[in-house]
Design a protein around this motif. Structure first.
Motif, PDB file in Angstrom:
ATOM      1  N   VAL A  96      10.355  -5.559   4.596  1.00 62.23           N
ATOM      2  CA  VAL A  96       9.557  -6.112   5.693  1.00 62.23           C
ATOM      3  C   VAL A  96      10.359  -7.245   6.329  1.00 62.23           C
ATOM      4  O   VAL A  96      10.829  -8.139   5.620  1.00 62.23           O
ATOM      5  N   PRO A  97      10.564  -7.230   7.643  1.00 64.25           N
ATOM      6  CA  PRO A  97      11.384  -8.283   8.258  1.00 64.25           C
ATOM      7  C   PRO A  97      10.743  -9.662   8.146  1.00 64.25           C
ATOM      8  O   PRO A  97       9.544  -9.825   8.386  1.00 64.25           O
ATOM      9  N   ILE A  98      11.556 -10.639   7.754  1.00 61.76           N
ATOM     10  CA  ILE A  98      11.128 -12.038   7.726  1.00 61.76           C
ATOM     11  C   ILE A  98      12.239 -12.898   8.329  1.00 61.76           C
ATOM     12  O   ILE A  98      13.396 -12.474   8.402  1.00 61.76           O
ATOM     13  N   ASP A 151       0.825  -1.212   0.000  1.00 61.49           N
ATOM     14  CA  ASP A 151       0.000   0.000   0.000  1.00 61.49           C
ATOM     15  C   ASP A 151       0.857   1.259   0.000  1.00 61.49           C
ATOM     16  O   ASP A 151       0.392   2.332  -0.413  1.00 61.49           O
ATOM     17  N   ARG A 152       2.106   1.122   0.468  1.00 60.48           N
ATOM     18  CA  ARG A 152       2.980   2.298   0.567  1.00 60.48           C
ATOM     19  C   ARG A 152       4.263   2.151  -0.251  1.00 60.48           C
ATOM     20  O   ARG A 152       5.157   2.980  -0.165  1.00 60.48           O
ATOM     21  N   CYS A 175       7.258  -8.681  -3.453  1.00 57.45           N
ATOM     22  CA  CYS A 175       5.947  -8.318  -3.988  1.00 57.45           C
ATOM     23  C   CYS A 175       6.111  -7.107  -4.897  1.00 57.45           C
ATOM     24  O   CYS A 175       6.572  -6.051  -4.446  1.00 57.45           O
ATOM     25  N   TYR A 176       5.746  -7.265  -6.155  1.00 57.37           N
ATOM     26  CA  TYR A 176       5.853  -6.205  -7.152  1.00 57.37           C
ATOM     27  C   TYR A 176       4.477  -5.646  -7.487  1.00 57.37           C
ATOM     28  O   TYR A 176       3.523  -6.407  -7.701  1.00 57.37           O
ATOM     29  N   GLY A 207      12.900   4.664 -10.317  1.00 59.71           N
ATOM     30  CA  GLY A 207      12.240   5.602  -9.428  1.00 59.71           C
ATOM     31  C   GLY A 207      11.127   5.024  -8.572  1.00 59.71           C
ATOM     32  O   GLY A 207      10.386   5.772  -7.925  1.00 59.71           O
ATOM     33  N   PHE A 208      11.012   3.709  -8.520  1.00 59.04           N
ATOM     34  CA  PHE A 208       9.953   3.098  -7.720  1.00 59.04           C
ATOM     35  C   PHE A 208      10.333   3.048  -6.240  1.00 59.04           C
ATOM     36  O   PHE A 208      11.518   2.982  -5.880  1.00 59.04           O
TER      37      PHE A 208
END
Length: 237
Positions: free
Chosen positions: A199-201, A109-110, A160-161, A193-194
């Motif tokens: 995220v910790p895993i 989402d961010r 996740c793209y 520019g993305f």
């Protein structure tokens, strides 16, 4: 729509359990895309059976084993063709925990590209020997320094793209096959520019089946990283 790409080669012991676990955490309209490289152990046949039994499973059969990168690229193209808005990649051997998938989706989402990261606070590895920990950590640091990136985990394969990322980074130009594929796709996304989030895993070494790690995979990453840097310098020139 969400599509998870699962590349498989000799994963008959893990595939059905992984598909079942993913089905528990994914929204109803999601797809699980099994990309099988003609596994001699019958993984492809198990995938076809799952697809016949479940509406959320798709199977892409490839004629031979060519490496992780080509398998993912084929999967990305199929996922985009299916209309996926978010495309995930992960291992089929439970090294990546299916229970972490919702956290990667939420982070999308961010961010445009979300990385499941072993090297941010809260992340880590489990059941790894000293040598493998050193190779992985040094590999990420090597790429981070040479490419001038702030991303901590550049070699991880739990990602996740957003659709726009895969449509922009020129999949046809990517030739990497092993860990270098993970470095290259993230590097291309950042150059375009993305936004990237980590995220910790906790990465857990596989319990069933054999590792796909090889010396050629490590060597590819060693030469590919400076090659990526040089290509950027040529463009600037």
């Amino acid at each position: 729509m969400i599509c998870i790409c699962l590349p498989t080669y000799n994963e008959r012991e893990n595939l059905e359990a992984m598909v079942s676990a993913l089905g528990e955490v994914l929204p109803e309209d999601s797809r699980i895309l099994v990309i099988d490289d003609n596994s001699p152990d019958g993984t492809g046949e198990i995938a076809d059976q799952l697809a016949a039994e479940r509406g959320d499973v798709e199977v892409l059969h490839r004629p031979r084993k060519e490496g992780l990168g080509p398998a993912y690229l084929a999967g990305f193209r199929r996922a985009l063709g299916l209309g996926a808005d978010l495309v995930l990649e992960m291992d089929c051997d439970f090294s990546h925990d299916p229970a972490d998938v919702p956290r990667l989706l939420a982070a999308a989402d961010r961010a445009d590209l979300v990385l499941g990261s072993r090297y941010v606070p809260g992340g880590g590895t489990k059941n790894w020997g000293v040598l493998r920990r050193v190779v992985s950590r040094v590999g990420s640091l090597y790429a981070q320094v040479l490419l001038g990136l702030r991303v901590r985990d550049l070699t991880g394969g739990f990602k996740c793209y957003r659709r726009a990322v895969l449509e922009t980074i020129d999949l046809d130009a990517i030739k990497s096959k092993g860990y270098a594929f993970q470095i290259e796709t993230t590097y291309r996304a950042i150059r375009a520019g993305f936004r990237v989030a980590e995220v910790p895993i906790v990465f857990v070494d596989r319990q069933v089946g054999g590792s796909k790690m090889s010396n050629s995979i490590v060597l590819e990453a060693i030469w590919k990283v400076p090659a990526l840097r040089l290509s950027r310098l040529r463009v600037r020139a």
